[in-house]
Design an enzyme around this catalytic site. Structure first.
Site, PDB file in Angstrom:
ATOM      1  N   LYS A   1       9.316   5.202   3.119  1.00 44.10           N
ATOM      2  CA  LYS A   1       9.787   3.910   2.592  1.00 44.10           C
ATOM      3  C   LYS A   1      11.273   3.663   2.850  1.00 44.10           C
ATOM      4  CE  LYS A   1       6.328   2.754  -0.856  1.00 44.10           C
ATOM      5  NZ  LYS A   1       5.427   3.930  -0.963  1.00 44.10           N
TER       6      LYS A   1
ATOM      7  N   SER B   1       3.016  10.758   5.405  1.00 47.33           N
ATOM      8  CA  SER B   1       3.934   9.691   4.976  1.00 47.33           C
ATOM      9  C   SER B   1       4.924  10.135   3.907  1.00 47.33           C
ATOM     10  CB  SER B   1       3.151   8.478   4.490  1.00 47.33           C
ATOM     11  OG  SER B   1       2.209   8.840   3.495  1.00 47.33           O
TER      12      SER B   1
ATOM     13  N   GLU C   1       9.739  -5.206  -7.194  1.00 46.69           N
ATOM     14  CA  GLU C   1       8.891  -4.604  -8.216  1.00 46.69           C
ATOM     15  C   GLU C   1       8.518  -3.208  -7.745  1.00 46.69           C
ATOM     16  OE1 GLU C   1       7.643  -6.562  -5.883  1.00 46.69           O
ATOM     17  OE2 GLU C   1       6.034  -5.283  -5.103  1.00 46.69           O
TER      18      GLU C   1
HETATM   19  C1  LIG Z   1       4.000   3.825  -0.790  1.00 38.71           C
HETATM   20  C2  LIG Z   1       3.402   4.951  -0.047  1.00 38.71           C
HETATM   21  C3  LIG Z   1       2.268   4.779   0.781  1.00 38.71           C
HETATM   22  C4  LIG Z   1       1.539   3.472   0.915  1.00 38.71           C
HETATM   23  O1  LIG Z   1       2.269   2.432   1.468  1.00 38.71           O
HETATM   24  P1  LIG Z   1       1.993   1.867   2.944  1.00 38.71           P
HETATM   25  O2  LIG Z   1       2.765   0.602   2.974  1.00 38.71           O
HETATM   26  O3  LIG Z   1       0.520   1.678   3.098  1.00 38.71           O
HETATM   27  O4  LIG Z   1       2.510   2.881   3.891  1.00 38.71           O
HETATM   28  C5  LIG Z   1       1.811   5.869   1.501  1.00 38.71           C
HETATM   29  N1  LIG Z   1       2.382   7.090   1.398  1.00 38.71           N
HETATM   30  C6  LIG Z   1       3.458   7.298   0.601  1.00 38.71           C
HETATM   31  C7  LIG Z   1       4.040   8.668   0.534  1.00 38.71           C
HETATM   32  C8  LIG Z   1       4.001   6.245  -0.154  1.00 38.71           C
HETATM   33  O5  LIG Z   1       5.062   6.466  -0.948  1.00 38.71           O
END
Ligand SMILES: *Cc1c(COP(=O)(O)O)cnc(C)c1O
Length: 407
Positions: free
Chosen positions: A94, A383, A116
């Site tokens: 993010k 992610s 938010e």
């Molecule tokens: C917020 C988040 C997601 C989901 O958000 P996307 O916009 O679909 O990428 C996925 N993995 C992590 C670690 C997150 O913090």
């Protein structure tokens, strides 16, 4: 079937095929047009690009490595690789778009970033970017979530952000969106509403995708250097869809690369309110200012959704994903809560990496592909890291994995 991907997308009105656009009050259309113009200027500006590249490298720690998961690969009989977004400063992908949005806001002369947050992940990443770039930051959060996600609330406060409780209704994410939107409408000139995924009205699906596309741009070069080839399969989890678009974008023209998006099947795909599998079970509609697949109830309103991963429980999805689904370029499947938790422990115990439960959905699906006999290489977007999830996992699933109560 059309096979080529049009890099010019979205069009000037923000459409990817029939999806996207901007369904918002008249007074906000003007503001969105200003943001679009400012962003177009930024992305042509060498100084802006240089500053973002500097922050990615020296603040976030990019490029994030690709790791060949030796033990998983051996166990599942096919080469498995991880793109390590969990190693970024703040622990997830993010930060890539929050820094971009903060720089755009700064360039536009905005004073404050607002957003938010549900579990607090977007809030912490944005508060981090705001602190760095020198902007005020207001994060709207449901009162119930504030109590549940205490460590992230403390992080945001330490970083200097205001955490403003949403106290009406069910006091969770939807109410936080309402409260943030109301605050934004009061002063769209001095504030920028920093959307947390590839969703919302134009230009956000495009802008957030572009900031996240660093993931795939790096991965394409790294994977070729490591193996001499491109990966046979890409896998990423899809909540709003930003980490997935970030990985996928650089590979959309490579027809030999199979691309898989993974949605949360929660407790059951058969029951409304027990999953958040928007592309799998939803239909096109408009919510939160854009057209995309969505999960609707009988009245056409957003359905209740659920996933063990709070970052994935959203009743719509980024419009470009809807477009790629209809085009057939990306296939979308699901992993349920239990599969994700099993994958969470599998990665922790076989590779020494604790993943976010969101990312564990992508891993679970990749392992299913391998078990079904998929023999090519698989590159998974990891992610985020799982530190935020450890207490919840141990409390709810610890026993299954031999972790007795620690208190
Ligand atoms: C917020 C988040 C997601 C989901 O958000 P996307 O916009 O679909 O990428 C996925 N993995 C992590 C670690 C997150 O913090």
């Amino acid at each position: 079937m059309k096979n080529s991907f049009d890099h010019a997308l979205p069009n000037a009105e923000g459409y990817f095929g029939e999806y996207g656009g901007s369904f918002i009050p008249e007074e906000l259309q003007k503001v969105m047009a200003q943001i679009t113009a400012a962003y177009e200027e930024c992305r042509q500006d060498p100084a802006f690009k240089e500053e973002l590249a500097r922050l990615y490298k020296h603040f976030v720690g990019r490029p994030s490595p690709i790791f060949h998961a030796d033990n998983l690969s051996e166990k599942y009989g096919t080469p498995i690789y991880l793109k390590r977004e969990d190693l970024n400063h703040t622990g997830a992908h993010k930060i890539n778009h929050c820094l971009g949005e903060a720089l755009v806001a700064k360039k536009m002369g905005k004073k404050k970033l607002i957003a938010e947050t549900g579990a607090g992940q977007h809030g912490v990443a944005l508060a981090t970017a705001a602190a760095l770039v020198g902007l005020e930051c207001d994060i709207y959060m449901g009162e119930v979530d504030i109590a549940k996600e205490h460590p992230n609330v403390v992080r945001m406060r330490i970083l200097g952000a205001n955490v403003i409780p949403a106290t009406h209704g069910r006091k969770t994410l939807k109410e936080a969106v309402d409260a943030a939107f109301e605050a934004y409408l009061k002063d769209p000139v001095n504030q920028l509403y920093a959307i947390g995924s590839v969703v919302g009205p134009h230009p956000f699906p495009m802008m957030v995708r572009d900031f996240q596309s660093i993931i795939g741009n790096e991965a394409r070069v790294q994977f070729k250097e490591m193996t001499g080839n491109l990966p046979n399969n890409l896998v990423a989890c899809v909540g709003g869809g930003s980490n997935a678009m970030g990985l996928f974008t650089a590979f959309l023209d490579d027809q030999d690369v199979a691309i898989h998006g993974v949605e949360p099947a929660g407790r059951s795909l058969a029951e409304v309110g027990e999953h958040a599998a928007t592309l799998t079970l939803g239909e096109p509609g408009v919510m939160h200012g854009f057209k995309s697949y969505m999960l609707k109830d009988g009245q056409g309103e957003p359905q209740e959704v659920y996933s063990v991963a709070s970052g994935l429980d959203y009743p719509s999805v980024g419009p470009q994903h809807s477009y790629l689904k209809d085009l057939g370029r990306v296939s979308y499947g699901t992993a349920d809560d239990q599969e994700a938790i099993d994958a969470f422990f599998e990665l922790s115990r076989l590779e020494g990496i604790i993943p976010a439960i969101e990312s564990a959905h992508a891993l679970a699906y990749a392992l299913k592909l391998a078990k079904q006999g998929e023999k090519g290489s698989i590159l998974i977007n990891l992610s985020g890291r799982g530190d935020k999830d450890i207490d919840f996992v141990v409390e709810n699933y610890g026993k299954e994995y031999g972790i007795e109560s620690l208190i």
